[in-house]
Scaffold this motif. Structure first.
Motif, mmCIF file in Angstrom:
data_model
loop_
_atom_site.group_PDB
_atom_site.id
_atom_site.type_symbol
_atom_site.label_atom_id
_atom_site.label_comp_id
_atom_site.label_asym_id
_atom_site.label_seq_id
_atom_site.Cartn_x
_atom_site.Cartn_y
_atom_site.Cartn_z
ATOM 1 N N MET A 86 0.842 -1.197 0.000
ATOM 2 C CA MET A 86 0.000 0.000 0.000
ATOM 3 C C MET A 86 0.876 1.244 0.000
ATOM 4 O O MET A 86 1.964 1.242 0.566
ATOM 5 N N ALA A 87 0.378 2.271 -0.653
ATOM 6 C CA ALA A 87 1.117 3.523 -0.740
ATOM 7 C C ALA A 87 1.032 4.337 0.544
ATOM 8 O O ALA A 87 1.878 5.188 0.796
ATOM 9 N N ASP A 88 0.024 4.062 1.382
ATOM 10 C CA ASP A 88 -0.174 4.821 2.617
ATOM 11 C C ASP A 88 -0.714 3.893 3.696
ATOM 12 O O ASP A 88 -1.833 3.382 3.589
ATOM 13 N N MET A 89 0.072 3.656 4.725
ATOM 14 C CA MET A 89 -0.343 2.761 5.817
ATOM 15 C C MET A 89 -1.611 3.265 6.497
ATOM 16 O O MET A 89 -2.326 2.486 7.127
ATOM 17 N N VAL A 113 2.698 -4.216 3.711
ATOM 18 C CA VAL A 113 3.754 -3.221 3.863
ATOM 19 C C VAL A 113 3.425 -1.938 3.111
ATOM 20 O O VAL A 113 2.731 -1.959 2.097
ATOM 21 N N GLU A 114 3.932 -0.844 3.628
ATOM 22 C CA GLU A 114 3.823 0.438 2.939
ATOM 23 C C GLU A 114 5.042 0.578 2.023
ATOM 24 O O GLU A 114 6.164 0.247 2.414
ATOM 25 N N VAL A 115 4.785 1.034 0.803
ATOM 26 C CA VAL A 115 5.856 1.229 -0.169
ATOM 27 C C VAL A 115 5.842 2.666 -0.671
ATOM 28 O O VAL A 115 4.836 3.361 -0.545
ATOM 29 N N ASN A 121 0.517 4.745 -10.246
ATOM 30 C CA ASN A 121 0.110 5.481 -9.045
ATOM 31 C C ASN A 121 -1.001 4.787 -8.271
ATOM 32 O O ASN A 121 -1.814 5.434 -7.603
ATOM 33 N N ALA A 122 -1.029 3.454 -8.342
ATOM 34 C CA ALA A 122 -1.993 2.676 -7.557
ATOM 35 C C ALA A 122 -1.753 2.928 -6.077
ATOM 36 O O ALA A 122 -0.646 3.278 -5.660
ATOM 37 N N ARG A 123 -2.804 2.743 -5.302
ATOM 38 C CA ARG A 123 -2.678 2.895 -3.850
ATOM 39 C C ARG A 123 -2.562 1.560 -3.144
ATOM 40 O O ARG A 123 -2.173 1.504 -1.981
ATOM 41 N N VAL A 124 -2.907 0.458 -3.845
ATOM 42 C CA VAL A 124 -2.804 -0.870 -3.257
ATOM 43 C C VAL A 124 -2.522 -1.885 -4.366
ATOM 44 O O VAL A 124 -2.982 -1.738 -5.489
#
Length: 132
Positions: A86-89, A113-115, A121-124
């Motif tokens: 995910m881009a944002d935990m 995990v957050e990446v 630009n996917a969020r998950v």
């Protein structure tokens, strides 16, 4: 004395999940083990990212995973391990809520995990391993 066995390997593809956007397969089946490549929220009908909430994006991701599983004659019940990126935990709770609807009986082992960034630009993004 050494013995050698040859595993059966084939690619799994379906038009019900987005086509690969790079040099990889949607899934690879080795004997009874399926490796599903990371899926993001691309609508396979439009080849566009789903626009909306993190819940809508997560649902599309898991529908894409499910399509690859189905193409290999498997379902979410066959999944033994998932990787969630995910881009944002801060989206973890919402992603988890949707995820739980797909893995409600016997949830697989998982890492989340957050990446820094995901493709398009996917969020998950979710990948998995399933066994027959």
């Amino acid at each position: 004395m050494s013995t050698s066995t040859s595993a059966s390997r084939s690619t799994v593809t379906t038009p019900l999940a987005p086509a690969a956007i790079g040099p990889y397969s949607q899934g690879v089946l080795v004997d009874d083990r399926l490796y599903v490549s990371g899926q993001i929220a691309i609508d396979p009908d439009t080849d566009s990212m789903v626009d909306g909430t993190i819940e809508a994006e997560t649902e599309r991701v898991l529908e894409n995973v499910g399509a690859v599983l189905k193409a290999a004659s498997m379902s979410f019940e066959n999944v033994v391990r998932c990787e969630v990126f995910m881009a944002d935990m801060n989206d973890y709770a919402q992603i988890n809520e949707v995820y739980a609807r797909y893995f409600n009986e016997k949830p697989p082992a998982r890492q989340a995990v957050e990446v820094a960034k995901l493709p398009r630009n996917a969020r998950v993004e979710v990948s998995c391993i399933a066994i027959r």
